[in-house]
Write an enzyme that holds these catalytic residues in place. Structure first.
Site, PDB file in Angstrom:
ATOM      1  CB  SER A 120      -0.950  -0.027   1.192  1.00 18.76           C
ATOM      2  OG  SER A 120      -1.981   0.915   1.060  1.00 18.76           O
ATOM      3  CG  ASP A 217      -7.591  -2.399  -2.575  1.00 21.37           C
ATOM      4  OD1 ASP A 217      -8.173  -1.696  -1.733  1.00 21.37           O
ATOM      5  OD2 ASP A 217      -6.348  -2.477  -2.656  1.00 21.37           O
ATOM      6  CG  HIS A 247      -6.050  -2.405   0.925  1.00 22.08           C
ATOM      7  ND1 HIS A 247      -5.475  -1.788  -0.156  1.00 22.08           N
ATOM      8  CD2 HIS A 247      -5.358  -1.972   2.020  1.00 22.08           C
ATOM      9  CE1 HIS A 247      -4.482  -1.014   0.252  1.00 22.08           C
ATOM     10  NE2 HIS A 247      -4.386  -1.106   1.571  1.00 22.08           N
TER      11      HIS A 247
END
Length: 268
Positions: A120, A217, A247
Site C-alpha cells: 500500500s 480493493d 486490499h
C-alpha cells in the site's frame, strides 16, 4: 465518506500505537528511534516497507521473513517513525519523513543488491527509494501499491466540508476498512505528499517490478496498478490481479503469489 473531527493533541496522536517486542533500534540523524529486524543471509536482501498505520509484525512481513529464512536470504523489516515500536507520533509523520526512515534503514543495514517489497503506502515508499538509490534496487514488488495516494485517493476524493476541516483545523479522522482505528489525516500529510508525486509523468525506474492487486480493493483501486505499470520505464513489469482479493491480500493463495513474485525477482 464518513469522517469525524479531531482536536489535535499529543494524547490523541497515540491512538494507533501498537505494542510489540522491540527487536533492535537505530537512531536517525534527527533523533528518532527506528525499530527494525535484520536477518543476515545471501543477497539480494529483501526489504519490506509497510503501509499507512501498519507495523513490521504484520502477517505479510512475518511470512516474508519465514520465506527468507528458509532460503537463507537476507531480510529487513522496520517501523517508520510513529508506527509500531519506533519513536515519534503518527500524526507528526509525512511522506518525507517516512521515506527518510526507509532510506536510512536501507543505507545502514543493507549492502549490495536489494529487492523491495512495499505494501500500500509502502509501495509508494519503495518507488521513492528506487528513484533515490537506483544502483541498489534490483527489483520491486508492490502489493496494492498506492503511489500519490495522499493527493489522488484522499484530497481529490474529499468532500468540500472535509477539505475545510483539514484547512481550518489541520486534521480529521476517517473510518478505515482495513483497521479498527480510524485513519488520522493531517493537512501536513497532504501538503507534504505533493512534494513526492510520481504518477504525473514517466517514472524513471529500470528495475523489474511485480504489482499484485485485489480487484475488490476498496481502499486502493486495482486500476492504479495498471496505470503504474504503464508509467514505469522498466520493460519488465507484470501486474497480477486477484479477482476475489481485497486490499490486504493475506490468505494462503495471496501469500503464495507474493512469495512467487519475490522469488522471481531474487533470481533476475
Amino acid at each position: 465518506m464518513i469522517y469525524r473531527k479531531l482536536i489535535l493533541t499529543r494524547a490523541n496522536c497515540h491512538i494507533i500505537k501498537i505494542e510489540a517486542a522491540v527487536v533492535d533500534t537505530m537512531i536517525t540523524q534527527d533523533g528518532e528511534r527506528i525499530a527494525y529486524y535484520h536477518l543476515l543471509g545471501r543477497k539480494p536482501c529483501i526489504m519490506f516497507c509497510g503501509g499507512f498505520m501498519s507495523d513490521m509484525t504484520g502477517t505479510r512481513s512475518m511470512a516474508l521473513e519465514k520465506f527468507a529464512r528458509k532460503r537463507g536470504q537476507a531480510f529487513t523489516r522496520f517501523d517508520y517513525r510513529g508506527h509500531g515500536q519506533s519513536s515519534g507520533l503518527f500524526c507528526e509523520g509525512n511522506i518525507s519523513k517516512w521515506k527518510k526512515d526507509a532510506i536510512t534503514v536501507l543505507d545502514s543495514l543493507t549492502s549490495g543488491p536489494v529487492v523491495l517489497v512495499g505494501s500500500s503506502m509502502g509501495g509508494w515508499i519503495a518507488l521513492l527509494i528506487a528513484l533515490a538509490r537506483p544502483e541498489r534496487i534490483v527489483g520491486i514488488v508492490g502489493v496494492a501499491a498506492a503511489p500519490d495516494f495522499t493527493e489522488d485517493l484522499m484530497w481529490a476524493k474529499f468532500e468540500e466540508n472535509i477539505r475545510h476541516t483539514l484547512v481550518t483545523e489541520g486534521v480529521y479522522l476517517e473510518n478505515s476498512d482495513s483497521f479498527d482505528e480510524p485513519y488520522i489525516i493531517t493537512m501536513d500529510l497532504i501538503e507534504d505528499g505533493r512534494n513526492h508525486l510520481i504518477m504525473r509523468e514517466p517514472i524513471q525506474i529500470k528495475a523489474p517490478v511485480r504489482l499484485l492487486h485485489g480487484m475488490r480493493d476498496t481502499s486502493v483501486p486495482y486500476q492504479l496498478s495498471i496505470i503504474l505499470a504503464d508509467r514505469l520505464e522498466s520493460e519488465d513489469v507484470q501486474v497480477h490481479l486477484v479477482k476475489d482479493g481485497g486490499h490486504r491480500l493475506l490468505n494462503d493463495s495471496d501469500l503464495t503469489l507474493l512469495m512467487r513474485a519475490t522469488s522471481d525477482l531474487l533470481e533476475v
